[in-house]
Every structure is written in structure tokens, then in C-alpha cells.
Design a protein around this motif. Structure first.
Motif, PDB file in Angstrom:
ATOM      1  N   GLU A  60       0.810  -1.296   0.180  1.00  0.00           N
ATOM      2  CA  GLU A  60      -0.091  -0.067   0.097  1.00  0.00           C
ATOM      3  C   GLU A  60       0.884   1.154   0.053  1.00  0.00           C
ATOM      4  OE1 GLU A  60      -2.655  -0.604   3.484  1.00  0.00           O
ATOM      5  OE2 GLU A  60      -3.493  -2.334   2.347  1.00  0.00           O
ATOM      6  N   GLY A  61       2.188   1.334   1.001  1.00  0.00           N
ATOM      7  CA  GLY A  61       2.943   2.458   0.896  1.00  0.00           C
ATOM      8  C   GLY A  61       3.539   2.600  -0.384  1.00  0.00           C
ATOM      9  N   LEU A  62       3.736   1.405  -1.228  1.00  0.00           N
ATOM     10  CA  LEU A  62       4.429   1.801  -2.538  1.00  0.00           C
ATOM     11  C   LEU A  62       3.545   2.418  -3.338  1.00  0.00           C
ATOM     12  CD1 LEU A  62       6.246  -1.857  -3.061  1.00  0.00           C
ATOM     13  CD2 LEU A  62       7.325   0.457  -2.680  1.00  0.00           C
ATOM     14  N   GLN A  63       2.142   1.985  -3.360  1.00  0.00           N
ATOM     15  CA  GLN A  63       1.030   2.349  -4.231  1.00  0.00           C
ATOM     16  C   GLN A  63       0.886   4.036  -3.980  1.00  0.00           C
ATOM     17  OE1 GLN A  63      -0.928   0.616  -6.462  1.00  0.00           O
ATOM     18  NE2 GLN A  63      -1.948   2.950  -6.835  1.00  0.00           N
ATOM     19  N   THR A  64       1.042   4.379  -2.690  1.00  0.00           N
ATOM     20  CA  THR A  64       0.959   5.661  -2.318  1.00  0.00           C
ATOM     21  C   THR A  64       2.135   6.478  -2.515  1.00  0.00           C
ATOM     22  OG1 THR A  64      -0.465   4.847  -0.376  1.00  0.00           O
ATOM     23  CG2 THR A  64       0.308   7.214  -0.227  1.00  0.00           C
ATOM     24  N   TYR A  65       3.110   5.986  -2.424  1.00  0.00           N
ATOM     25  CA  TYR A  65       4.334   6.954  -2.594  1.00  0.00           C
ATOM     26  C   TYR A  65       4.996   6.726  -3.841  1.00  0.00           C
ATOM     27  CZ  TYR A  65       3.318   7.794   2.274  1.00  0.00           C
ATOM     28  OH  TYR A  65       2.715   8.066   3.495  1.00  0.00           O
ATOM     29  N   LEU A  66       4.942   5.701  -4.413  1.00  0.00           N
ATOM     30  CA  LEU A  66       5.892   5.527  -5.405  1.00  0.00           C
ATOM     31  C   LEU A  66       5.103   4.766  -6.758  1.00  0.00           C
ATOM     32  CD1 LEU A  66       8.791   4.004  -3.301  1.00  0.00           C
ATOM     33  CD2 LEU A  66       9.187   5.692  -4.818  1.00  0.00           C
ATOM     34  N   ASP A  67       4.067   5.135  -6.823  1.00  0.00           N
ATOM     35  CA  ASP A  67       3.328   4.600  -7.955  1.00  0.00           C
ATOM     36  C   ASP A  67       3.882   5.063  -9.311  1.00  0.00           C
ATOM     37  OD1 ASP A  67       1.162   3.204  -9.307  1.00  0.00           O
ATOM     38  OD2 ASP A  67      -0.304   4.868  -9.424  1.00  0.00           O
ATOM     39  N   GLY A  68       4.105   4.270 -10.138  1.00  0.00           N
ATOM     40  CA  GLY A  68       4.880   4.753 -11.518  1.00  0.00           C
ATOM     41  C   GLY A  68       6.359   4.611 -11.262  1.00  0.00           C
ATOM     42  N   TRP A  69       6.808   4.466 -10.009  1.00  0.00           N
ATOM     43  CA  TRP A  69       8.333   4.420  -9.946  1.00  0.00           C
ATOM     44  C   TRP A  69       8.686   3.133  -9.591  1.00  0.00           C
ATOM     45  CZ3 TRP A  69      11.101   9.241  -9.852  1.00  0.00           C
ATOM     46  CH2 TRP A  69      10.321  10.375  -9.815  1.00  0.00           C
ATOM     47  N   LEU A  70       8.027   2.296  -8.722  1.00  0.00           N
ATOM     48  CA  LEU A  70       8.430   0.950  -8.418  1.00  0.00           C
ATOM     49  C   LEU A  70       7.105   0.139  -8.688  1.00  0.00           C
ATOM     50  CD1 LEU A  70      10.662   0.903  -4.972  1.00  0.00           C
ATOM     51  CD2 LEU A  70      11.296   0.854  -7.455  1.00  0.00           C
ATOM     52  N   VAL A  71       7.287  -1.014  -9.267  1.00  0.00           N
ATOM     53  CA  VAL A  71       6.087  -1.741  -9.687  1.00  0.00           C
ATOM     54  C   VAL A  71       6.243  -3.181  -9.030  1.00  0.00           C
ATOM     55  CG1 VAL A  71       4.840  -2.721 -11.424  1.00  0.00           C
ATOM     56  CG2 VAL A  71       6.114  -0.831 -11.853  1.00  0.00           C
ATOM     57  N   PRO A  72       5.613  -3.486  -7.950  1.00  0.00           N
ATOM     58  CA  PRO A  72       5.691  -4.687  -7.307  1.00  0.00           C
ATOM     59  C   PRO A  72       5.185  -5.572  -7.961  1.00  0.00           C
ATOM     60  CG  PRO A  72       4.264  -3.088  -5.945  1.00  0.00           C
ATOM     61  CD  PRO A  72       4.579  -2.457  -7.188  1.00  0.00           C
ATOM     62  N   ARG A  73       5.714  -6.713  -8.150  1.00  0.00           N
ATOM     63  CA  ARG A  73       5.191  -8.193  -8.581  1.00  0.00           C
ATOM     64  C   ARG A  73       4.046  -8.659  -7.720  1.00  0.00           C
ATOM     65  NH1 ARG A  73       7.757 -11.160 -12.606  1.00  0.00           N
ATOM     66  NH2 ARG A  73       6.408 -12.691 -11.867  1.00  0.00           N
ATOM     67  N   PRO A  74       3.144  -9.264  -8.318  1.00  0.00           N
ATOM     68  CA  PRO A  74       1.999  -9.630  -7.672  1.00  0.00           C
ATOM     69  C   PRO A  74       1.961 -10.834  -6.832  1.00  0.00           C
ATOM     70  CG  PRO A  74       1.803 -10.467  -9.762  1.00  0.00           C
ATOM     71  CD  PRO A  74       2.984  -9.702  -9.610  1.00  0.00           C
ATOM     72  N   GLU A  75       3.046 -11.823  -6.841  1.00  0.00           N
ATOM     73  CA  GLU A  75       2.970 -12.993  -6.043  1.00  0.00           C
ATOM     74  C   GLU A  75       2.841 -12.908  -4.563  1.00  0.00           C
ATOM     75  OE1 GLU A  75       5.424 -12.301  -8.092  1.00  0.00           O
ATOM     76  OE2 GLU A  75       4.805 -13.636  -9.832  1.00  0.00           O
TER      77      GLU A  75
END
Lengths: 484, 484
Positions: A388-403
Motif C-alpha cells: 500500500e505504501g508503494l502504491q501511495t508514494y511510489l506509483d509509477g516508480w516501483l512496480v511490485p510483482r503480484p505474488e
């Protein structure tokens, strides 16, 4: 020779002749020189294919004896950094064995130096604070206060019997594997498991790995004299269609590709097993943390599919409990028990007997399963905080893999980091006290995927929330001009 | 839909609805159901493309909740056995390559082979029964019940700090060695210590060993790519005059030659150290049980002679406490700490952390020293019982070497065994339930010394007295005709 080649050649010569050696240092001059040359190769100053000066000229420039330059060059040829071509000279090797050299520190797993304290988001670490220490201490004490008479006999080279029985039961319940305790040998971890596996193959046999892969596994086999080749994974992981002829064994991480995280689809698993059957050989399943799947049940191990006839299963307690235990195991098909016994030898593995009876009790009484289920819930929440933090702060920067599994989140670089080198991202995180493991050093044959591993399992939710906020600030500051 | 499809569909439904789930079993119902469905897919009862009943109908037929069937179906979709098509239902996956129906191995109850019982005079074994287990159990429990915060950090690759400090103190008191804890690395034993030592030398370097020597040490170096040569010992042990040119290091057992037992005289020790200094290289001192000297004090270690400038010291707790601990260590000169760090790597050695804090307490509080002194008294009496028995029953047959140290008595063959092969003596002992370790397999270059090792430390006095009486009968019966 083109201008750019000319430039890098003269660049290289300048770097070479600028090497300063310390005559007062305890290391012999040729050792110092070899170390400096190795560094030039590793940092790219000496690119693959570049020709080195003749040892006589080189010696003159450095004011050392020709024996010194010769010894250093020979050392690096032996290590595989340089290649000597008769009559043509010495060249930087095209294929640099920087992951395989036993003389080099294990750079890839930690980067430069291991920090004293554990910082977010150090990868591959379980939560050590949630370990049920009180119960563990009780089991240790009761195992050793009045030890079972068998604990005072010559130790079984395969490890403590009740632990092996408990592992067999665990594998049945959690990994779908049917095996007897006699097929299981306790080791001091995956590294030693692979050393033993190496001895089940003829010297010089070719073993195929995934690219990327877990470097220590590969190093163990190479140091034991096996030849390792790699084939790039695709979106589904290892592709059995890419198995080369004359391959004697394949090492895969089907439950959770290391380090990328995808699960190997069933058709490929079956194809791999069919290949092993047709070629009368073995698939080695490295299964390091797949008990931690946060949605549904853990996928059954590949070894469960064929009754373990064609697979060697490598398991470890490092990620399930603690790396400090130094306990792992391997499971071999029944017909390989004798071979394994010869590989282990009468002295047994390097695994300490001290924790083994306690761990056996731990598994037998359900404490271990309860711990795994508890950690699965805790890790699922931690993973959610991080993503959720990656989505909030780094959307478009870091793309988490879904596993939804494992101890780390694997992130590719999004469009906003397209032009940013991986090293800049790692360095920016480091400056704010965060540890990221870059992905590209794991790749060898194909084009590397730019990205980072973010360990979450070891850190509580507040630390993760704050860490990812900091990480957001650090990374988004990297390309302000381009973002306007 | 054709008839045959109809038939297999109804066949399949019958098989599905016949699935029996065991509500008393420990596995949850959805896990049991997934396992049964998986088996139906793998054995072909559920052919590719076959549609599964809707989860509600399926649940009704099996008398389970819909959540159970849904969880099982989702699990198999995640694993790739089934495919869910939105609005159409759930189907057996099309692309499952044919694998021979996995033989569910009739549960392999090889069980676990019982460790062999220890027979007199098995060599190299300390007395495991006299170990102070109660104290050990207390230390294990108190170390891990509320672990020190440092035990929960990333482990120091060199091992647990307080243990390294305690070893430094022990080496000062018992072996005359002055060193700092920073020079000490904990290993899983001598084998791993030698693997690490190998990485301090350039690939292909030549290391000279005594002949006879401790084979695992040599094997570790050879497997790491070093070249090992041997020179025969004489009555005093290793002869420094026999060091070959271009030797990069020498491995010796100066306190107690392995396996023969003599101590290396001081002039030779000094000569060795001088050689190492002149050639800017290292002597490796393998010191495995010399705390057990039964007359006078233990000889100081060779490493104590030069302040450890030119020596790597290899120690182990296998013979002092128990081989099951799998704990040893090495001490390197200060200037080699960085090299050792590179050799160990950031992950650290294979030594388990579990026993390390307990062992540290053991050393710090004097329990260890008390234990060593106590065992020295016990072993001295045991050794006396054995040598007196040899004198009584085997005078002229077995000739014990005089060294008052170690865990074994080394016996050469006396005149009455002159013509008898070593193997006959070992076999005769074996027939009466006794284990002798022959000497000749340790020799490689020169003529082998005929003889046997008799371990005494592990066995109580009554066992030793009876054992040596039996041994006397067995051996003297070997050549009655010649004696008649």
C-alpha cells in the motif's frame, strides 16, 4: 580499432600504470597487484576483451619484477578474470566469473558491506523477534538436561532420527510430499545441501540453473567441480524447452522463483519431470520459503507430483525460523540414499546436533505449524502495509510483482525510473538509512531486469510504513527535473 | 456432446461425488478435497477440458460447506490443474503434458537406521557421558529464553562475540596464545576451518602436509583447488628441512602428531616459523586435543612462540567436549583478518548460533576448565588401565607409544606380530566385538607403519579392562603355531 576502443584502451592503460603497490604492506606485491587488477575488471575499467600489456612492459611501468606481474596475471587467469591466448597476449575474459570465484567475498547477497544493524528493507530475513523463544528454551533444556541415550552415541551421519521423522511429517502436511525419514539428511543449510548434491553427480557434469538464480547454490556446485550453465527465465519462470543436451541435472525454484518470485506453472513442472524421467536424471527443487503464501494454501512442492522419484528436494529452516539455526535438509529418492550416504561420509554433515532434538519437539508438538500460521498472518499484514505504501508514494516508480508469498516484495522499475540506473536508486535509499537489494546482479546471460528486492517480513508495520514513506521521498527526488 | 464424452463426464461426476472426506483427520476438509481432485486430474479420471460441477452443487453432493469446495477449487486453479472461465465454470486445464501416473509410493518406512553402537576401542571419541549436561541445559535455556538483543540481529559472520572472547581467554590460559577476539572465527569444525584457510591462499598454491596426516584437512584443501604434497615424518614428527621449494603453506600437528602422537621438538618449531618468516608465508597449526596431557602441563601451542605472526591456529571442541557440537574455530594473524572475512563471506560460517552463547557461558564461568581438568584425571586413569592391560596381555604383540596425551593409545606391532598383516589383527578384534583403527591407511608416501589406534577416553575402566583382556585372547590366538 575504432576511436572508442582506442579511448578505452588508453584509459585502461592509464588506470593500469597508475596502480600503486605498497611495499610495506604484509601482502606480497603480486597479491596486491592481482587484487587491483581484479577490481579494475569488476568495476568495468578493464572491459571484456581488452588486451593487457605484456608482463615485461607492465613490470617496467610499475617498477616491479617481471615475476610479480607474471604471478598476478597467472593468478587472474587461473581465477578466470583473464584469458591467455598463446602468442597473442593476455586479455580480459569475455565471461567474468565474479559470482563464482571462491577468493571473492559474496558480494551479491549484501552489496558492499553488511551493516551492523538490520535496516529496512533488508531482504530474506524472517521476523526473529516473534520466534517462540520460551518454548524453544524449554525444549533445548529438556533435550539436554538428561539426554536420550542415542544422543550420546556416535551421531547418525544423516542427522537426529526424530527430527528427520518430524520433517517427513511436515513435508506431507505442508508440501504434499510423501517420503520416509530414511530419505532425509539434515545439513547445516542449503549451502551444504548443494555441496552434498554435487557429489551425487559425476565430476564435470553439467547442471542447468535458472537465470537469475540463488548464487550460493550455484557456487557450491561449481566449487565441487560441476559445470553450471544458465538459461533465462521468462514470465513463468524456468522453461524446460531450453534444457540443453547433455545436462545431467536442473536446479529450479518452482514454488517461488529466486529472486523474482513467480511460481512455475503445472505444465512446466510436469514437463521437467518428464524430461528427468526420459533422461534418467534428476531435478533439484530448491524450496526455501514457500510455506509463506498469503492467499490460499502453499502450492504443493514439485517433488509431490511424481512421488519424489526424479527430484531432490532442498529445504531449510533459515527463512521459516531463523538463519542462525543453520539447519536445513535434503530429500533424495530412495535409490539415491546410498549415494547420499557416501557423499555425507561417516563423520556426518556440519549441522550441530544441539538444536536438532529441540527442533524435533518443536515440529512434533505443533508449535512449528502454529508458528508458521501465525507468521503467515503477520507477514500478510506487513506485506500489505508495504505494497500500500508503494502504491501511495511510489506509483509509477516501483512496480511490485503480484505474488502473494515469500519474505520480500520484488519491484521492477516503473516508467518514472526508466532512465535511472539501479545503483542510483539503491544509493538514494542507503542515504536515508534503507537497504535495497538490486536485482540486476542476479542476472547473467540475458538482459538484466532493473529492480529491487524489499524485505518486509523482519520489520513491524510502523517501521514499514515509515520506511516506505522515506523511500518515496528519496526515490522521487532522484529525477526532479525530468518530472517538472 | 458425443457419447464417449458423455460417458467420461458421468464417470468423472461419479468419481467426484464418491470422494470421501475425513472429518476426524488433522487436515482441513478443503485441503483433503484439493488433494483428491489433484489425484483425479493426474490419474486421468478428470481429463483435460472436463467441466467441474458448480461449487454449490459440488458442496451439496459432498455434504460440505460451499466455502470448502470453493477453497479447494481456487487452490487447484492457483496450482494450474484447473482453469476458471468467467461465466462458464471451472474446467480441468487443457495443457497438462502426460506424465506416467505418479506411483503413490507405498509409504516408505525405511525408518531411520539406528546409529551404530560405539564399541571399544573406537578412536577419537571423548567421554560423552561425563559431559556436565545439567549445567549445559541451564545455559542453553537461559541464553534462549530471553535472548540477548544481539542474538536477534544479523549474526556476525565470525561468530558470537562473547564466545570468541572466551576462546581468546582459554587460549591464553591453556595454550599460551595471546590473541584478540577479532582474530578468531567460529566454524562448524576443523573441516570448515580448512575450507576457509584454503581461500586465504591463491588457487593452485602448494601446501605441504605431514605423512601420515589427518585426511579431512587435506581433502578440504584439495577440494578448494589447492595442491597438497606430503613428506614423511620421522621419530620427531615433521622435518622442516624437507619443505619443498614453492610451498605456500605447511600444515602440522605440533602438539600431538596426528595420528602418531609425538610432539614436535622446539628447534623444529622455531625452524618452521623461521621458514614461514623468510618466505613470507604461513604455518597452519592443527591443535585438536592437546589440552589432554596427563603428565605435566599441556605443551604451549606453536602459535604462542611468535605471537601468532606466522601461524594460523585451528582448534575444535569436538574432542574436548563432544563432536556433536560441531563447533571449532581458527585464529589468524591480525593482517589476515580482512582476508578471512572475505573467505567467510557475509553469510558467515556453517556453525549454528544455538550452542554458541551457552558455550561462551561454559567457558567464562570456569565450567569448561573444570571439565577439562576432571576429564584429564579420568582419562589418565583410563589410559593407565589400557596400557597396563596391554602390558599384561599383549607384551611383545602390541607396543604402545609413550606419549601421555590424547584420547587414543597408538600401538606399533611388536616382534610377535611381525609377520601378521594389520588387517588380520583388526579382523580378529572385530570378531570379539572390538574396533581397532589400523594405522597404515594414514600413510601415503613412505613405507607405512604397521599398527593400530586404541581409543580409551570414551570407555569406563571396567570396559577397558575387559576389552583389553578380550583383545589379548583374540590377538594372541592369531599366530599360535609360530609361538608353540
Amino acid at each position: 580499432m575504432s576511436n572508442s576502443q582506442n579511448f578505452s584502451q588508453s584509459n585502461f592503460q592509464a588506470a593500469l600504470f597508475a596502480i600503486g603497490l605498497d611495499r610495506a604492506a604484509p601482502e606480497p606485491l603480486h597479491v596486491q597487484l592481482a587484487a587491483r587488477l581484479r577490481a579494475l575488471v569488476l568495476d568495468g575499467t578493464a572491459p571484456p576483451g581488452m588486451r593487457l600489456p605484456a608482463s615485461r612492459q607492465f613490470a617496467q611501468e610499475l617498477s616491479v619484477s617481471r615475476a610479480t606481474t607474471q604471478a598476478a596475471l597467472e593468478q587472474l587467469v587461473a581465477e578466470g578474470y583473464l584469458v591467455a591466448r598463446r602468442g597473442a597476449g593476455t586479455f580480459v575474459a569475455e565471461h567474468i566469473p565474479h559470482l563464482a570465484s571462491p577468493l571473492m567475498p559474496e558480494r551479491i547477497e549484501t552489496g558492499v558491506a553488511r551493516p551492523e544493524t538490520i535496516r529496512p528493507f533488508q531482504h530474506n530475513l524472517p521476523d526473529l523477534a516473534s520466534f517462540p523463544y520460551a518454548q524453544w528454551a524449554n525444549y533445548l533444556a529438556s533435550a539436554w538436561r538428561r539426554p536420550h541415550p542415542d544422543l550420546l552415541k556416535a551421531p547418525d551421519p544423516f542427522g537426529w532420527g526424530p527430527l528427520r521423522q518430524a520433517i517427513a511429517a511436515h513435508l506431507g502436511a505442508w508440501r504434499g510430499i510423501t517420503c520416509g525419514a530414511g530419505q532425509i539428511a539434515i545439513t547445516s543449510g542449503a549451502r551444504e545441501a548443494f555441496e552434498l548434491i554435487a557429489r551425487l553427480f559425476p565430476a564435470g557434469a553439467t547442471i542447468q540453473f535458472e537465470d537469475p538464480c540463488f548464487p550460493p547454490a550455484r557456487r557450491s556446485l561449481e566449487m565441487a567441480g560441476l559445470r553450471c550453465i544458465l538459461s533465462p527465465v521468462d514470465e513463468d519462470g524456468f522453461d524446460p524447452a531450453r534444457i540443453e543436451p547433455d545436462v545431467a541435472g536442473v536446479v529450479v525454484t518452482p514454488s517461488r522463483q529466486y529472486p523474482l518470485g513467480m511460481a512455475l506453472p503445472l505444465p512446466r513442472r510436469l514437463e521437467l519431470l518428464e524430461w528427468a524421467k526420459q533422461n534418467n536424471t534428476l531435478v533439484i527443487e530448491d524450496d526455501y520459503d514457500s510455506e509463506f503464501r498469503f492467499s490460499g494454501q502453499p502450492l504443493p512442492a514439485m517433488t509431490s507430483l511424481d512421488g519424489g522419484e526424479r527430484t531432490i528436494y532442498v529445504g531449510s529452516f533459515s527463512k521459516l525460523l531463523s538463519p542462525s539455526l543453520r539447519l536445513g535438509y535434503l530429500v533424495v529418492p530412495e535409490r539415491h540414499i546410498d549415494g547420499l550416504s557416501a557423499a555425507i561420509g561417516p563423520v556426518g554433515s556440519m549441522a550441530s546436533l544441539v538444536p536438532q532434538p529441540a527442533l524435533a519437539s518443536f515440529l512434533q508438538d505443533g508449535t512449528f505449524a502454529t508458528h508458521l500460521r501465525r507468521m503467515r498472518r503477520i507477514y500478510a499484514r506487513r506485506r500489505a502495509v508495504l505494497t500500500e505504501g508503494l502504491q501511495t508514494y511510489l506509483d509509477g516508480w516501483l512496480v511490485p510483482r503480484p505474488e502473494p508469498s515469500g519474505l520480500n516484495v520484488v519491484c521492477g522499475f516503473g516508467p518514472r525510473l526508466d532512465a535511472v540506473p539501479e545503483g542510483d536508486v539503491v544509493a538514494a535509499a542507503d542515504r536515508v538509512g534503507l537497504t535495497l537489494q538490486p536485482l540486476s546482479p542476479y542476472f547473467e546471460t540475458g538482459p538484466a531486469m532493473k529492480g529491487v528486492l524489499l524485505g518486509f517480513a523482519h520489520f513491524d508495520e510502523a517501521t514499514l510504513a515509515e520506511g516506505v514513506r522515506l523511500l518515496g521521498r528519496a526515490i522521487t527526488a532522484l529525477a526532479p527535473a525530468r518530472r517538472g
